[in-house]
Design a protein around this motif. Sequence first.
Motif, short mmCIF file in Angstrom:
data_model
loop_
_atom_site.label_atom_id
_atom_site.label_comp_id
_atom_site.label_asym_id
_atom_site.label_seq_id
_atom_site.Cartn_x
_atom_site.Cartn_y
_atom_site.Cartn_z
N HIS B 34 -4.42 -9.88 3.93
CA HIS B 34 -3.90 -9.06 4.62
C HIS B 34 -2.69 -9.76 5.24
N ARG B 35 -3.03 -10.93 6.06
CA ARG B 35 -2.01 -11.66 6.85
C ARG B 35 -0.83 -12.32 6.01
N SER B 37 0.07 -11.19 3.20
CA SER B 37 1.14 -10.18 2.55
C SER B 37 2.30 -9.67 3.64
N GLN B 38 1.71 -9.76 4.91
CA GLN B 38 2.49 -9.28 5.95
C GLN B 38 3.34 -10.36 6.26
N GLU B 39 3.19 -11.61 6.40
CA GLU B 39 4.13 -12.82 6.46
C GLU B 39 5.02 -12.88 5.52
N ASN B 41 6.24 -10.42 3.75
CA ASN B 41 7.03 -8.90 3.58
C ASN B 41 6.60 -8.41 2.03
N LYS B 44 4.84 -2.33 0.73
CA LYS B 44 3.64 -1.43 0.71
C LYS B 44 4.08 -0.03 0.29
#
Lengths: 265, 265, 265, 265
Positions: B34-35, B37-39, B41, B44
């Motif tokens: 989760h983290r 994929s956010q870090e 970018n 989505k």
Amino acid sequence: MAKSKYEYVKHFEQHQTLLRNTYVVIRVDGHGFHRFSQEHNFEKPNDLRALHLANEAAKGVMTDIQDIVLAYGESDEYSFLLRRDSTLFKRREAKIVSTIASLFTSYYVVNWFKFMGDSTLLRYPPSFDARAVCYPTAENVRDYFSWRQADCHINNLYNTTFWALVQDPTKNPPMTTTQAQAILKDTTSASKNEILFKQFNINYNTLPEIFRKGSVLFRRKMMVPVKETEQGNVIEREKSIVHIAHVDIIADEFWLTGDGKGILE
Amino acid sequence: MAKSKYEYVKHFEQHQTLLRNTYVVIRVDGHGFHRFSQEHNFEKPNDLRALHLANEAAKGVMTDIQDIVLAYGESDEYSFLLRRDSTLFKRREAKIVSTIASLFTSYYVVNWFKFMGDSTLLRYPPSFDARAVCYPTAENVRDYFSWRQADCHINNLYNTTFWALVQDPTKNPPMTTTQAQAILKDTTSASKNEILFKQFNINYNTLPEIFRKGSVLFRRKMMVPVKETEQGNVIEREKSIVHIAHVDIIADEFWLTGDGKGILE
Amino acid sequence: MAKSKYEYVKHFEQHQTLLRNTYVVIRVDGHGFHRFSQEHNFEKPNDLRALHLANEAAKGVMTDIQDIVLAYGESDEYSFLLRRDSTLFKRREAKIVSTIASLFTSYYVVNWFKFMGDSTLLRYPPSFDARAVCYPTAENVRDYFSWRQADCHINNLYNTTFWALVQDPTKNPPMTTTQAQAILKDTTSASKNEILFKQFNINYNTLPEIFRKGSVLFRRKMMVPVKETEQGNVIEREKSIVHIAHVDIIADEFWLTGDGKGILE
Amino acid sequence: MAKSKYEYVKHFEQHQTLLRNTYVVIRVDGHGFHRFSQEHNFEKPNDLRALHLANEAAKGVMTDIQDIVLAYGESDEYSFLLRRDSTLFKRREAKIVSTIASLFTSYYVVNWFKFMGDSTLLRYPPSFDARAVCYPTAENVRDYFSWRQADCHINNLYNTTFWALVQDPTKNPPMTTTQAQAILKDTTSASKNEILFKQFNINYNTLPEIFRKGSVLFRRKMMVPVKETEQGNVIEREKSIVHIAHVDIIADEFWLTGDGKGILE
């Protein structure tokens, strides 16, 4: 698309857990590194770049997993020690060994060029396996690490002598590996030391400690600068930083008064 | 340096083995993705580059470990199926899960730039865990893969609707993630399909199959060019090549007449 | 007397479970029965009373534990087969093996005098161990029972010949056990049969089947009288009754058309 | 009759072993003893005959298995402690739990009439299960036994009060078990003591220690007569004899200066 109809398959999972209140050692080992070191032209008997790369990977693992209080590495093998009261991943064996093998691999590959140099291309992805072993007492743990460090010494003395024979520039044609093996078969430590000294003028005991003793990773609490105030004052905070040393961990000193003090309490 | 004195510690190892003559599924799962994929970018609800990167890693694992006859991936999770008569690593659980997690990680990191682009720097090393589950019958295995593919569909329908709501350009200010969650709470598949179609003109069933069905990896025997003769004739040999498809593996077709035929025999 | 302070010790229990959807065989084995049979003057090579006693114990176990669908016994060893969908004791291995060993022992001791006669005192309490093995397929299960029945035959042929030699009344002094062992060392089945026939006029194939084939226990649905009406009519109900037979379970017949039909479905 | 063709089934056995250098507790527990004690009219709340019978069974187990250094029993439950360096049955879990459950059962049934009286027929064979738990430290072991002895006290205080209420001869009709349960629900130890003292004139602390503290079995070295010389002199030899006491094992005394001294070293 009824998910529930299939969900029963979840219950086939059998979660093996590691016995509570025991020290857990996870040993990571390079998979097929004999071939890997040849394909990537590792220097023999020891490739300093590769050792530093592996140390960096081990340091990464320890930095990410705070429950690891000690690590010991030699060649392509690292042992990580979990605190006896660790509840990492609920002490599930598969999750612990797979995550640590994965993290080690990830740091190893990510840092490849930094340590091996831009010109040493990765010809294929390296991999590592891992196993977990529980030790009930501090004595068992110390004996475990003594076992690995004695192994490091024995291997290194053998390899140093073996490669001195094989790489001997005065021999033409050079000695084959088979011939070198035959010479070293059943020799004592003393006679290997003598070969090194008499034939190659190498004093084994003055070789770099990273080769003879392997690498020991532990945490040290240090004051670390975290920010600067507007007035230019540096604010420090105590942090636990992973250190690497090449020291004896068989004798009492490391554990009683050295950097291993308190680790097995 | 007496190694033998310490060697007793070896006998604390307890080698858990996977029951013979059962199918073994090894499921690899991204750790903290989760983290991650956010870090990094990730797009989505689905980042095609990241999916192809993970598929490449899975393909690498299958290429290296011949006993794997099928793999299925969705998001950051892959399931590998070992032949029921496999004796890989003597069926030792820790060695199997750690090696597969490590190999997957290694291929993932090595191929990062190739799939994610030179400008997407790895901010920190990704890692994966793995577990092994034994299934005694072909029916259990099919139900396992049905479970995962149904899960892929359910997650993807939810995520597609969720991100359509959150990224809706007509809303000012944009809908918060909390609001979107509240709207989707307890909705049926039908109502999610309806939201997509009515509000966003998205026909879910025409979205790319890689999103809706995940990725299926299997082997196909093919004639592959291996060398050229002096006369310029290409010599071919039959090889088993890993293929990737985005097909239904819940219904019978794949298993009875499709590329899954013979896998569970 | 704070119980809660100590209750944490419960969490050290690690419940090993037997893989779901597999056939489970629990094999019970007499502990030190070489000595036990000597101290209690069991007849050699086979003591019918002791065999019937052990059969009674096995029957008791099967009567109490309905999930057992088949048992096979030879000498002081019995194998019990659990249905593949059994959830007995949540499939906890320790609970299953300990309970079955205990039940078998209990029936064995309780029925001692009934089968061994009032004059055969129990000189010390007999005991049995047990182990559980999972088998994924019907074929594996059949091979397991074939293995045990072949073992019964091989042992019985050996023991029959051995004791014929040792107990030979025409030899004075009698042959020692060491001499008999020397004679039988490395002999084939054919030569043992020949010794029995030529020297002792024993046709091995006409010996009681309980010796040659062991004992097979299975359930049969039968009409059983349950009560009598006031008018004197007997009311019957279908019950599953444990039967004992001494039949071949290696060939197909037992499983396909005999009493084993349906057991492995 | 080819045995070898089937022998492969042996390799499905998975021998779970108990971690070395840990204390092992094997807890034996009566199976369905609520019903068993009713069917055999055990006296309530405690049946002295049944307690002595169970103690005799535990003593038999300890006498046969020398590696057991301590046992503790309450009601139909006994815990046996193996020395931490024990190699009993190569520390195979299934063999250890099944043998101890079997031995306990055997001694229990063999001694039934001796303790329960000739008129108390065994209506059906009793059985016991067993489990094994590893404890890494002496502290864990002491906490385990404290847990069981605290449990004994708590149960006994409850049962004593419960049966005093139900068997109260002054009540007509007698109190039902449901009513007694309702009265005792959520009561403290203090209020149970008060009910016993005020309503039944029972001072709980003067009840027999076997009820309040359970039974502790340990070994004591003693001089034991082994034979008589022709001159009539008795020859003695030191033997390790199993003793039974009903003493506190929660406080330090038993372990530091009492009969438990040295057991956990």
